[in-house]
Design an enzyme around this catalytic site. Sequence first.
Site, PDB file in Angstrom:
ATOM      1  N   TRP A  98     -50.713  95.601  66.557  1.00 24.16           N
ATOM      2  CA  TRP A  98     -50.993  95.424  67.983  1.00 24.16           C
ATOM      3  C   TRP A  98     -52.499  95.319  68.260  1.00 24.16           C
ATOM      4  O   TRP A  98     -52.973  95.619  69.353  1.00 24.16           O
ATOM      5  CB  TRP A  98     -50.371  96.542  68.817  1.00 24.16           C
ATOM      6  CG  TRP A  98     -48.876  96.587  68.647  1.00 24.16           C
ATOM      7  CD1 TRP A  98     -48.184  97.360  67.763  1.00 24.16           C
ATOM      8  CD2 TRP A  98     -47.909  95.804  69.354  1.00 24.16           C
ATOM      9  NE1 TRP A  98     -46.828  97.105  67.846  1.00 24.16           N
ATOM     10  CE2 TRP A  98     -46.623  96.152  68.839  1.00 24.16           C
ATOM     11  CE3 TRP A  98     -47.990  94.845  70.363  1.00 24.16           C
ATOM     12  CZ2 TRP A  98     -45.453  95.571  69.286  1.00 24.16           C
ATOM     13  CZ3 TRP A  98     -46.822  94.270  70.823  1.00 24.16           C
ATOM     14  CH2 TRP A  98     -45.567  94.629  70.286  1.00 24.16           C
ATOM     15  N   LYS A 133     -46.367  89.997  71.378  1.00 25.08           N
ATOM     16  CA  LYS A 133     -46.750  89.806  72.774  1.00 25.08           C
ATOM     17  C   LYS A 133     -47.994  88.927  72.865  1.00 25.08           C
ATOM     18  O   LYS A 133     -48.710  88.730  71.877  1.00 25.08           O
ATOM     19  CB  LYS A 133     -46.993  91.145  73.481  1.00 25.08           C
ATOM     20  CG  LYS A 133     -45.717  91.862  73.923  1.00 25.08           C
ATOM     21  CD  LYS A 133     -45.988  92.997  74.876  1.00 25.08           C
ATOM     22  CE  LYS A 133     -44.678  93.581  75.424  1.00 25.08           C
ATOM     23  NZ  LYS A 133     -44.910  94.669  76.388  1.00 25.08           N
ATOM     24  N   ASP A 354     -27.392  77.870  89.678  1.00 26.77           N
ATOM     25  CA  ASP A 354     -27.303  78.913  90.697  1.00 26.77           C
ATOM     26  C   ASP A 354     -28.325  78.684  91.818  1.00 26.77           C
ATOM     27  O   ASP A 354     -29.433  78.198  91.572  1.00 26.77           O
ATOM     28  CB  ASP A 354     -27.562  80.280  90.057  1.00 26.77           C
ATOM     29  CG  ASP A 354     -27.546  81.403  91.074  1.00 26.77           C
ATOM     30  OD1 ASP A 354     -26.462  81.712  91.593  1.00 26.77           O
ATOM     31  OD2 ASP A 354     -28.634  81.950  91.373  1.00 26.77           O
ATOM     32  N   GLU A 409     -24.208  75.155  92.835  1.00 22.26           N
ATOM     33  CA  GLU A 409     -23.833  76.171  93.815  1.00 22.26           C
ATOM     34  C   GLU A 409     -24.678  75.940  95.067  1.00 22.26           C
ATOM     35  O   GLU A 409     -25.828  76.349  95.147  1.00 22.26           O
ATOM     36  CB  GLU A 409     -24.076  77.586  93.274  1.00 22.26           C
ATOM     37  CG  GLU A 409     -23.558  78.652  94.223  1.00 22.26           C
ATOM     38  CD  GLU A 409     -24.271  79.995  94.087  1.00 22.26           C
ATOM     39  OE1 GLU A 409     -23.616  81.028  94.295  1.00 22.26           O
ATOM     40  OE2 GLU A 409     -25.487  80.005  93.799  1.00 22.26           O
TER      41      GLU A 409
END
Length: 830
Positions: A98, A133, A354, A409
Site C-alpha cells: 500500500w 486501489k 432501470d 423501465e
Amino acid sequence: VLTDDNSTMAPLEEDVKTENIGLLNLDPTLEPYLDHFRHRMKRYVDQKMLIEKYEGPLEEFAQGYLKFGFNREDGCIVYREWAPAAQEAEVIGDFNGWNGSNHMMEKDQFGVWSIRIPDVDSKPVIPHNSRVKFRFKHGNGVWVDRIPAWIKYATADATKFAAPYDGVYWDPPPSERYHFKYPRPPKPRAPRIYEAHVGMSSSEPRVNSYREFADDVLPRIKANNYNTVQLMAIMEHSYYGSFGYHVTNFFAVSSRYGNPEDLKYLIDKAHSLGLQVLVDVVHSHASNNVTDGLNGFDIGQGSQESYFHAGERGYHKLWDSRLFNYANWEVLRFLLSNLRWWLEEYNFDGFRFDGITSMLYVHHGINMGFTGNYNEYFSEATDVDAVVYLMLANNLIHKIFPDATVIAEDVSGMPGLGRPVSEGGIGFDYRLAMAIPDKWIDYLKNKNDEDWSMKEVTSSLTNRRYTEKCIAYAESHDQSIVGDKTIAFLLMDKEMYSGMSCLTDASPVVDRGIALHKMIHFFTMALGGEGYLNFMGNEFGHPEWIDFPREGNNWSYDKCRRQWNLADSEHLRYKFMNAFDRAMNSLDEKFSFLASGKQIVSSMDDDNKVVVFERGDLVFVFNFHPKNTYEGYKVGCDLPGKYRVALDSDAWEFGGHGRTGHDVDHFTSPEGIPGVPETNFNGRPNSFKVLSPARTCVAYYRVDERMSETEDYQTDICSELLPTANIEESDEKLKDSLSTNISNIDERMSETEVYQTDISSELLPTANIEESDEKLKDSLSTNISNIDQTVVVSVEERDKELKDSPSVSIISDVVPAEWDDSDANVWGED
C-alpha cells in the site's frame, strides 16, 4: 465534449435519415414535433460520426475495458484511469504494501493516468485476487484512495461490520476460469420473464450464492415454463438494501453472491436449460458513495472533467445519487463499454434499463404526472444528451448481438421509445407496462368487487402505443418491498398465516384471494402486452414483504428470503397458485398467444362483470362477478368450428371448484352475414355458448379435427384458411367455392401475417353448414373491404397499408401490424 464542424464526413452505414423521420409515418400526430426529432437525430448522427472519426467503429469505442483498468499487455500489467482533476497519481495495493512511491503514474493530454508494471520472473507483480486501489492528489494537496473505476471485482471484509470495499485484481489462471459450455438459446418469440434476486433467493435467512441459485432456483424457473430470467442487483453495490440500484462499481459483479466465475456458471446453467438471461443495468444514476464508488473521482471539478454533471443537475434529490453527464466523451466510452462488457464477458442475452424516466427529462420525472400530452415529451424538458446516449446504446447492443432483448423501465410513456433508431426512435425492444400494477393495486385497495369496471381495467391493459411492444406484469419487486403489499397479501392478508391448509375448507377470504390472484395475473398476461414478467415468489403468492437487513429491523434476514417450502408443501394452498402460473406459461408455450398480433376485445360487460377477447388462436372468457354464474353465456369468436377448454382457473388442480366441464365440445353458430358487422354478434361472425362460473377465467382453443388428439394444440399456421371437416355432400357447391383461389394463398406467411393482414379467414367456414344457409353461403364472396372490425391488437412493424385501410377501425392506441406487400394481390383477389 468533442465537437467537429467538418461536414465532409462519410455517411453512417445505417439507414438513418435526419430529414425524414419514419416515426411520423406511424404516428402523424407527432408532426408538430418534427423539428425536435430532426434535432435529436442530427445530434445522434453527429455524435456517432465523431466517435467513428477519432476512435473507429462504435463497437471498438465500446471496448474501453481493453484499455482502461487493469489489462495484460506484452508481459506487463498496464493500468489506466481517467482522472483529469488529479494532480498526481499512483497505484497501491497488497502487492506493494500500500505504498505507491515506486508505482507513480503518468498523465496524458486527455487526463488519462497510466502505468506499466513489467512481470518479474515471468510472473505478474500484482497477484490474482489481490487488493488494489487508485491513489491520487487533490488540487489542495490532499491524497485520497479510490477503487479503480473499471475494476472487475470488489470485496469487503465480511468479518467487519460496514467494512469498506477494496478493488480486486481479477485475472485467474486458465485452470480457474469458467469456460462456457452451452450456446445462447434462441431468442423467444415473446419473453416470459422471471425477475429474480440472487441474494434473497435462499429459503434460509442469509445471502444466497450464484451457484446455489443456479442449482436450486433455475430448475424451478424452468419447471414453471419461463423462458427468460432477469437478474437484479448484479452490478456491485455497497448497500445491500438498495436492491442493487445504487451501483458503486459498474464493471464488477456483486461479491456478496460469489466471484465472476460463479456468475458465469449461473448464466451457462441457465443457457443449458434454454433460458435467456437479462441483467438489470443502472445507467440512470450512480451511488453517492465516495470511498467505494465512482463519485469518489469527483473532487469539485467541472462537469467536463467528471463523470457527473456539476451542481444541482448532477444530483438526484429523491434518490440521493449522482447523475451522469451523457455529453462527456469519456462517460460515453465508460457506459457503452459497460454494456459490451456484460454481453461479451458474461454472455448475458440483454438488459433491462432501470430508471429511464429520470434520464429522458431534465426534471427526472419528479412531481410530474404524465397525461399523454405530447408537449410533456418533446420540449426543453427533454434531456437530448441522454436520449442520444440511449440511441447509441441500443444501436451498439443490437449490432454486437442482434438477438439481444432490451427493455426500458419508463413510467412516462415517451412516444418512440420502443421504435428503431433508424426511424427516429430510441431503439428499445420493449417497455415495461408500468401503469398496469398501479391499476390493480388501486382496485384492490380502494374498490369493492362489485364496483370493478371491466371497461376501465381492459382499457388500462390495452393502453399501449401503436407498434411499441410492452412487457405486462401485475406486480414486480416494487410491489413486494417493505411499506407495500403484494397482490396475494392485499387479497388475503393475515389469513395467509392461518387459512392456507388444504386439510380444512377454504375461508371466503382465501377462496376469493386465490381465485382473484389467478385471474389478475392471467388477465394481465393475456391482454397486457407482448411479453410477461413475474417477480420471484409472486407466482405462488409469497406472503409478507421484502425487508433487507437494516438498523430498523436489527439487521435481520428473516424477510429477505423466499420460502420455497410453501409452494412445495402438498398440504398448503400455495401450490395451487404455483400450478396455475406454470399452466399459464405452458399455454403460451403451446399457442404463442403473447407473440400474436391478433388481439380482439369483443365484450366488456360491466353489468355481468365479464370480459371476452381473442388473442392468437385462443378465446378468453373472464368472469369477475363475485357471485353470478352464467350458464349458456354467449361468446363471440372469429372462426367457426368446435372449441374446447385449454386452461381453466377453476380446475381442481388449481384450487378451484371444478365447475367447468373440460370434456365438453362447444360448437359455433354463425352470426349474421360475414362481412356485414351490424349483423354479427359483438362484431364477431361466429359464437358459442359456455358456462362461466363466478370469479373464473377460461381459455378456449379451436379444435382442428383433421389432426390427431395429440396434435390438437398445435394448429397449423394456415389451417384457418382451409375447410376442416364434416361438410355434407349436399354442400358440393360450397366446397367447390371454398377451393377457389386457395392455391394463391402463400402458406409461408407467418402466423402474425395471417391474422393481421385482413380478416379474410372469416369468409371460409369449417364445418356443419346446413343447406338452409343458402343466404350465408351466397354471402361468402362478400368483398373483404366491407368488413368493419373493431379490434384491439398488439403490433409489429411496417403496417401503414393496413393502418390506412378503411376495412379496419381501431380503438385504443394499438392497431394491427405486419402487412406484407407481396401478398396484396392475393388478398385482393380473395
